[in-house]
Design a protein around this motif. Sequence first.
Motif, PDB file in Angstrom:
ATOM      1  N   ARG A  18     -19.799  -5.373   5.775  1.00 46.04           N
ATOM      2  CA  ARG A  18     -19.474  -5.812   7.124  1.00 46.04           C
ATOM      3  C   ARG A  18     -18.578  -4.826   7.874  1.00 46.04           C
ATOM      4  NH1 ARG A  18     -19.555 -11.168   8.676  1.00 46.04           N
ATOM      5  NH2 ARG A  18     -17.403 -10.974   9.428  1.00 46.04           N
ATOM      6  N   GLN A  19     -17.950  -3.900   7.155  1.00 46.06           N
ATOM      7  CA  GLN A  19     -17.068  -2.919   7.812  1.00 46.06           C
ATOM      8  C   GLN A  19     -17.848  -1.729   8.351  1.00 46.06           C
ATOM      9  OE1 GLN A  19     -14.036  -4.315   8.071  1.00 46.06           O
ATOM     10  NE2 GLN A  19     -15.076  -5.850   6.794  1.00 46.06           N
ATOM     11  N   ALA A  56     -18.581  -7.144  -2.018  1.00 44.98           N
ATOM     12  CA  ALA A  56     -19.643  -6.261  -1.521  1.00 44.98           C
ATOM     13  C   ALA A  56     -20.011  -6.599  -0.077  1.00 44.98           C
ATOM     14  CB  ALA A  56     -20.873  -6.368  -2.419  1.00 44.98           C
ATOM     15  N   ILE A  57     -20.145  -7.883   0.218  1.00 43.47           N
ATOM     16  CA  ILE A  57     -20.463  -8.315   1.584  1.00 43.47           C
ATOM     17  C   ILE A  57     -19.358  -7.882   2.538  1.00 43.47           C
ATOM     18  CG2 ILE A  57     -20.759 -10.336   3.076  1.00 43.47           C
ATOM     19  CD1 ILE A  57     -21.903 -11.761   0.526  1.00 43.47           C
ATOM     20  N   GLY A  78     -16.160 -12.688   4.408  1.00 41.85           N
ATOM     21  CA  GLY A  78     -17.231 -12.383   3.469  1.00 41.85           C
ATOM     22  C   GLY A  78     -17.584 -13.579   2.606  1.00 41.85           C
ATOM     23  N   TRP A  79     -16.570 -14.345   2.198  1.00 39.57           N
ATOM     24  CA  TRP A  79     -16.812 -15.557   1.407  1.00 39.57           C
ATOM     25  C   TRP A  79     -17.634 -16.563   2.212  1.00 39.57           C
ATOM     26  CZ3 TRP A  79     -15.445 -20.718   2.058  1.00 39.57           C
ATOM     27  CH2 TRP A  79     -15.615 -21.527   0.944  1.00 39.57           C
ATOM     28  N   LYS A  80     -17.301 -16.725   3.479  1.00 37.73           N
ATOM     29  CA  LYS A  80     -18.055 -17.645   4.342  1.00 37.73           C
ATOM     30  C   LYS A  80     -19.500 -17.165   4.509  1.00 37.73           C
ATOM     31  CE  LYS A  80     -16.081 -19.292   8.036  1.00 37.73           C
ATOM     32  NZ  LYS A  80     -15.320 -19.335   9.328  1.00 37.73           N
ATOM     33  N   ARG A 135     -25.780  -1.174   8.811  1.00 36.02           N
ATOM     34  CA  ARG A 135     -26.027  -1.577   7.425  1.00 36.02           C
ATOM     35  C   ARG A 135     -26.705  -0.464   6.647  1.00 36.02           C
ATOM     36  NH1 ARG A 135     -28.803  -7.194   5.582  1.00 36.02           N
ATOM     37  NH2 ARG A 135     -26.788  -7.924   6.350  1.00 36.02           N
ATOM     38  N   LYS A 136     -27.590   0.307   7.303  1.00 35.39           N
ATOM     39  CA  LYS A 136     -28.285   1.372   6.597  1.00 35.39           C
ATOM     40  C   LYS A 136     -27.307   2.398   6.048  1.00 35.39           C
ATOM     41  CE  LYS A 136     -32.030   4.745   6.990  1.00 35.39           C
ATOM     42  NZ  LYS A 136     -33.069   5.351   7.873  1.00 35.39           N
ATOM     43  N   ASP A 137     -26.252   2.713   6.803  1.00 41.59           N
ATOM     44  CA  ASP A 137     -25.257   3.674   6.318  1.00 41.59           C
ATOM     45  C   ASP A 137     -24.577   3.146   5.054  1.00 41.59           C
ATOM     46  OD1 ASP A 137     -25.840   5.348   8.424  1.00 41.59           O
ATOM     47  OD2 ASP A 137     -24.148   4.690   9.657  1.00 41.59           O
ATOM     48  N   PHE A 138     -24.293   1.859   5.032  1.00 44.09           N
ATOM     49  CA  PHE A 138     -23.702   1.230   3.851  1.00 44.09           C
ATOM     50  C   PHE A 138     -24.642   1.344   2.655  1.00 44.09           C
ATOM     51  CE2 PHE A 138     -23.970  -2.831   1.470  1.00 44.09           C
ATOM     52  CZ  PHE A 138     -22.814  -2.712   0.705  1.00 44.09           C
TER      53      PHE A 138
END
Length: 207
Positions: free
Chosen positions: A154-155, A149-150, A98-100, A159-162
């Motif tokens: 990513r899990q 958050a990112i 996520g940091w990357k 993305r829409k569900d997130f």
Amino acid sequence: MATAGKKPLTDYIRAFAHFGGVNNVFHTRSFGRHALVNDGVYVYQVSRFDDLLADYQSYFKGDYHAVYTVFPAELWASLLHDKIQLSSDDLIIELYKGWKAFWKKQELNAERQAASLAAFNEMILSFQKDGDLLEAADADAEVLIPVIAITIQRQYAKRKDFLMDCIKLMTFRYVDQIGDGQLFVKVGPEGYPDEHTFFIYTVDEDF
């Protein structure tokens, strides 16, 4: 700036009229996908579920600054607890990814990135010691909170569900973080899904 939502502005006006506000006389204008209403006492924003969805989606496409300023950090703690099943070691690996991902969206600045990596490592050491990720993120909250958050986003397979989970939490559990936090109401038929509900909240915006 885009016009208000896919629905005509008159639908936002009807929703506000149903809410009533303070006065019967008010003025309305488009505000991005949303609408602003001025009743002479307060300025309100009127939004639909899809309007919030579009906004939240844009926050994860830019430089992520809005992810830090719009959402309370507690939102990410809730999603980590309720939705994400990762061991501590796996979470650390995913946080680094996520940091990357965060730095891929930033302007290239080797000095800032090196300082950020040092803060990231400080967060990980603190997390391994105390187990409180959000508190550990204070090492550089403006970067590390969006990184968390990112990582959560990513899990999700979609993305829409997130984003929908973010909206549901914001409009149920963290309503005091929407607008100026003074007022938040839902307008819609009883039992309707959120997608057919209007959200009305006071905002600190010029009309």
